[in-house]
Write an enzyme that holds these catalytic residues in place. Structure first.
Site, PDB file in Angstrom:
ATOM      1  N   ARG A  64      94.941 -16.269 -13.309  1.00  0.00           N
ATOM      2  CA  ARG A  64      95.355 -15.118 -12.506  1.00  0.00           C
ATOM      3  C   ARG A  64      96.147 -15.531 -11.269  1.00  0.00           C
ATOM      4  O   ARG A  64      97.009 -14.783 -10.797  1.00  0.00           O
ATOM      5  CB  ARG A  64      94.124 -14.320 -12.061  1.00  0.00           C
ATOM      6  CG  ARG A  64      93.372 -13.626 -13.191  1.00  0.00           C
ATOM      7  CD  ARG A  64      92.116 -12.950 -12.636  1.00  0.00           C
ATOM      8  NE  ARG A  64      91.311 -12.327 -13.661  1.00  0.00           N
ATOM      9  CZ  ARG A  64      91.441 -11.073 -14.066  1.00  0.00           C
ATOM     10  NH1 ARG A  64      92.354 -10.305 -13.500  1.00  0.00           N
ATOM     11  NH2 ARG A  64      90.659 -10.582 -15.002  1.00  0.00           N
ATOM     12  N   LYS A 178      79.223 -22.067 -24.186  1.00  0.00           N
ATOM     13  CA  LYS A 178      77.995 -21.291 -24.156  1.00  0.00           C
ATOM     14  C   LYS A 178      77.906 -20.580 -22.812  1.00  0.00           C
ATOM     15  O   LYS A 178      78.495 -21.043 -21.820  1.00  0.00           O
ATOM     16  CB  LYS A 178      76.787 -22.199 -24.427  1.00  0.00           C
ATOM     17  CG  LYS A 178      76.406 -23.164 -23.285  1.00  0.00           C
ATOM     18  CD  LYS A 178      75.350 -22.565 -22.384  1.00  0.00           C
ATOM     19  CE  LYS A 178      74.956 -23.486 -21.269  1.00  0.00           C
ATOM     20  NZ  LYS A 178      74.154 -22.863 -20.226  1.00  0.00           N
ATOM     21  N   HIS A 208      78.196 -28.435 -24.243  1.00  0.00           N
ATOM     22  CA  HIS A 208      78.518 -29.736 -23.661  1.00  0.00           C
ATOM     23  C   HIS A 208      77.330 -30.679 -23.662  1.00  0.00           C
ATOM     24  O   HIS A 208      77.473 -31.893 -23.634  1.00  0.00           O
ATOM     25  CB  HIS A 208      79.024 -29.555 -22.218  1.00  0.00           C
ATOM     26  CG  HIS A 208      77.983 -29.032 -21.283  1.00  0.00           C
ATOM     27  ND1 HIS A 208      77.758 -27.687 -21.098  1.00  0.00           N
ATOM     28  CD2 HIS A 208      77.093 -29.676 -20.496  1.00  0.00           C
ATOM     29  CE1 HIS A 208      76.778 -27.528 -20.221  1.00  0.00           C
ATOM     30  NE2 HIS A 208      76.360 -28.702 -19.851  1.00  0.00           N
ATOM     31  N   GLU A 246      65.223 -29.535 -14.205  1.00  0.00           N
ATOM     32  CA  GLU A 246      66.248 -29.693 -13.175  1.00  0.00           C
ATOM     33  C   GLU A 246      65.597 -29.633 -11.804  1.00  0.00           C
ATOM     34  O   GLU A 246      64.743 -28.778 -11.552  1.00  0.00           O
ATOM     35  CB  GLU A 246      67.300 -28.593 -13.280  1.00  0.00           C
ATOM     36  CG  GLU A 246      68.081 -28.576 -14.585  1.00  0.00           C
ATOM     37  CD  GLU A 246      69.092 -27.444 -14.622  1.00  0.00           C
ATOM     38  OE1 GLU A 246      70.186 -27.635 -14.074  1.00  0.00           O
ATOM     39  OE2 GLU A 246      68.775 -26.389 -15.178  1.00  0.00           O
ATOM     40  N   ASP A 265      69.820 -19.104 -20.774  1.00  0.00           N
ATOM     41  CA  ASP A 265      70.767 -20.086 -20.268  1.00  0.00           C
ATOM     42  C   ASP A 265      70.583 -21.447 -20.927  1.00  0.00           C
ATOM     43  O   ASP A 265      71.572 -22.155 -21.185  1.00  0.00           O
ATOM     44  CB  ASP A 265      70.607 -20.231 -18.749  1.00  0.00           C
ATOM     45  CG  ASP A 265      71.671 -21.117 -18.130  1.00  0.00           C
ATOM     46  OD1 ASP A 265      72.855 -20.944 -18.466  1.00  0.00           O
ATOM     47  OD2 ASP A 265      71.323 -21.987 -17.310  1.00  0.00           O
ATOM     48  N   HIS A 270      70.657 -25.357 -25.623  1.00  0.00           N
ATOM     49  CA  HIS A 270      70.360 -26.777 -25.487  1.00  0.00           C
ATOM     50  C   HIS A 270      69.063 -27.177 -26.195  1.00  0.00           C
ATOM     51  O   HIS A 270      69.035 -28.098 -27.010  1.00  0.00           O
ATOM     52  CB  HIS A 270      70.231 -27.151 -24.007  1.00  0.00           C
ATOM     53  CG  HIS A 270      71.482 -26.958 -23.222  1.00  0.00           C
ATOM     54  ND1 HIS A 270      72.726 -26.914 -23.793  1.00  0.00           N
ATOM     55  CD2 HIS A 270      71.681 -26.825 -21.890  1.00  0.00           C
ATOM     56  CE1 HIS A 270      73.636 -26.753 -22.843  1.00  0.00           C
ATOM     57  NE2 HIS A 270      73.034 -26.692 -21.685  1.00  0.00           N
ATOM     58  N   LYS A 368      64.112 -24.794 -13.273  1.00  0.00           N
ATOM     59  CA  LYS A 368      64.822 -25.250 -12.085  1.00  0.00           C
ATOM     60  C   LYS A 368      63.824 -25.523 -10.967  1.00  0.00           C
ATOM     61  O   LYS A 368      62.715 -25.002 -10.965  1.00  0.00           O
ATOM     62  CB  LYS A 368      65.844 -24.202 -11.640  1.00  0.00           C
ATOM     63  CG  LYS A 368      67.029 -24.077 -12.603  1.00  0.00           C
ATOM     64  CD  LYS A 368      68.101 -23.177 -12.035  1.00  0.00           C
ATOM     65  CE  LYS A 368      69.337 -23.175 -12.918  1.00  0.00           C
ATOM     66  NZ  LYS A 368      69.997 -24.502 -12.957  1.00  0.00           N
TER      67      LYS A 368
END
Length: 517
Positions: A64, A178, A208, A246, A265, A270, A368
């Site tokens: 953009r 994803k 990834h 994480e 997520d 994963h 997390k």
């Protein structure tokens, strides 16, 4: 697979690191975004620096922002300087940028695709771009349908598609990141949108997480070693734990994350992909079709072994400490609504109802603001029969465990019992540890390098296809539907710990404990 290969795992999984793709035009939608700057542009440069890009390679950014090509080149330089893993070489960068172009416009606007077409056919670049085309959609999922429709309408993705899903004659491919939808129905809608312009075999769903050495290491450990595969079943394995922890919080991703949560997520993609690689039967070959079929069969057989209330736990991090550093709770993070009920931790107990695994539980968890960053797969073996160690003191002996560490320090650990010195019969736990960084001198390619190279080569054994995605969503949808009926939010857990009490209870009901990595 080539004939005469001494190791069946080498030929489609690693040999492609030495192959050069045919001429290719990479079109990067969302070229001004964070993903392009942090991951994709540095990876493209690293491939060029390693000599793995074809002579006919070109890169066109679409975004953009009203940039010129010169500004795009300057932004690419900054991205490479901060994110490349190989040394900076001005000559390589200049060769790469000589074949760069930039198209400014709304990525979902048909006029933008017409302008892009003029660039690719030579009228906007000075000479025609030859070879196949790879359209990388590094944009929000909400734009995918419009982009694909416009690519088809502008003729950029034209090519006769066959009902069998074979690749189109145009050589055009599309790459999407994803998450692949937010539930089963939206995943199917996404597949329909991609199908507007591309044959199923030309759609590359990038996870990834599987792009580096993760899948290759799991497959090699299992199938290249006689030591492990005979024990890889319910007769010998007590249970399996798959963890992705994480230490970081949501950071600047609060707007996105609060609409998704930990299960959508991470768990749906994963962790269930890791489960598929761990649980699948040996494929007929390690070519793309056979490997994918083995993964799909494992996911098709994966389900909750009971009511979701007894097989799932969720939590949200509260304020706490990471080491000696204070950490805010999720509801205190910038951009998180005060009434949010989004989970930052999810744990599942699953079963894989194949003959190999029937009766063996798989425990999956992700979260997390946990105690440390770690991703690993742990195979916990059943204890030896009492009569086999009569006369030995095994009171300090735990379960034999094989742990495959995926990040941050890739390696493998085997825990087993050995007699302690200077004791008559005491057996204690010891470990054998393989750290890949110490054992191998070769530099490992970054995940995005491997994935982009795979797309250009058309080597796709590890990219999840539609059936894999749908099988994973069936599991997560059942859990999400249960959580939606509850009148309470996720259970709080202090930052810097290993999650909520409900997750601990999930394992303790079965007389088991989560490992502390």
């Amino acid at each position: 697979m080539s004939q005469g290969s001494s190791n069946p795992l080498v030929d489609p999984l690693d040999r492609r690191l030495t192959l050069i793709p045919p001429p290719c035009a990479l079109v990067l939608f969302g070229a001004t975004g964070d993903l392009a700057r942090r991951m994709i542009l540095p990876a493209v440069y690293d491939l060029a620096n390693r000599g793995l890009l074809p002579a006919g390679f070109s890169l066109t950014g679409v975004g953009r922002s009203e940039w010129t090509k010169e500004h795009f080149v300057r932004q690419a330089h900054a991205a490479v300087a901060s994110g490349a893993r190989t040394p900076f070489r001005q000559r390589v960068f200049e060769q790469l940028t000589a074949e760069m172009a930039y198209v400014s416009g709304d990525v979902a606007d048909l006029d933008t695709c017409h302008q892009l077409a003029r660039v690719l056919d030579g009228s906007g670049r000075g000479r025609r771009v030859n070879g196949g085309r790879v359209f990388y959609l590094a944009t929000p999922p909400a734009t995918f349908e419009a982009i694909c429709a416009n690519l088809a309408a502008s003729g950029l993705a034209s090519g006769e598609r066959s009902g069998s899903g074979e690749r189109s004659a145009s050589g055009a491919k599309v790459v999407v990141e994803k998450p692949f939808g937010r539930d089963l129905e939206s995943a199917r809608e996404l597949s329909r949108a991609l199908g507007l312009a591309f044959a199923p075999a030309d759609v590359y769903r990038i996870d990834h997480f599987l792009g580096g050495q993760t899948a290759r290491s799991l497959l090699a450990l299992r199938f290249a070693n006689r030591l492990f595969e005979p024990l890889w079943n319910s007769e010998h394995v007590d249970h399996v734990q798959i963890t992705m922890a994480e230490a970081l919080g949501v950071g600047a991703r609060a707007g996105y994350y609060d609409s998704v949560g930990a299960a959508r997520d991470v768990m749906q993609n994963h962790l269930l992909q890791l489960l598929a690689l761990t649980a699948m039967d040996q494929p007929a070959s390690f070519g793309a079709d056979d490997l994918r079929a083995a993964k799909e069969a494992a996911l098709d057989a994966t389900r909750l072994p009971g009511p979701a209330a007894q097989c799932a736990a969720r939590g949200v991090y509260a304020s706490g400490w990471l080491g000696n550093v204070p950490a805010r709770g999720y509801l205190e993070e910038d951009g998180v609504p005060a009434d949010s009920t989004t989970e930052t931790y999810a744990a599942l107990k699953l079963e894989v109802t194949t003959d190999r695994w029937r009766g063996t539980p798989f425990y999956l968890r992700t979260g997390k603001r946990l105690a440390r960053r770690v991703t690993e797969v742990a195979i916990v073996f059943k204890p030896a029969a009492a009569e086999t160690h009569r006369g030995l003191d095994t009171g300090c002996l735990g379960s034999n465990t094989l742990v495959m560490r995926i990040q941050p320090d890739q390696g493998t650990t085997l825990r087993f019992g050995a007699k302690a010195p200077q004791t008559p019969a005491e057996v204690r736990d010891v470990t054998l540890d393989l750290a890949h960084g110490h054992a191998f001198t070769e530099a490992l390619p970054e995940a995005y390098e491997q994935l982009i190279l795979d797309v250009m080569l058309g080597a796709d054994p590890l990219f999840p296809r539609e059936r894999e995605v749908e099988a994973a969503w069936r599991v997560v949808d059942e859990v999400e539907s249960h959580w939606a009926t509850l009148g309470t939010g996720p259970e709080p857990y202090p930052a810097g710990t290993w999650g909520p009490c409900g997750a601990e209870e999930l394992a303790r009901r079965d007389g088991r404990e989560w490992m502390r990595p």
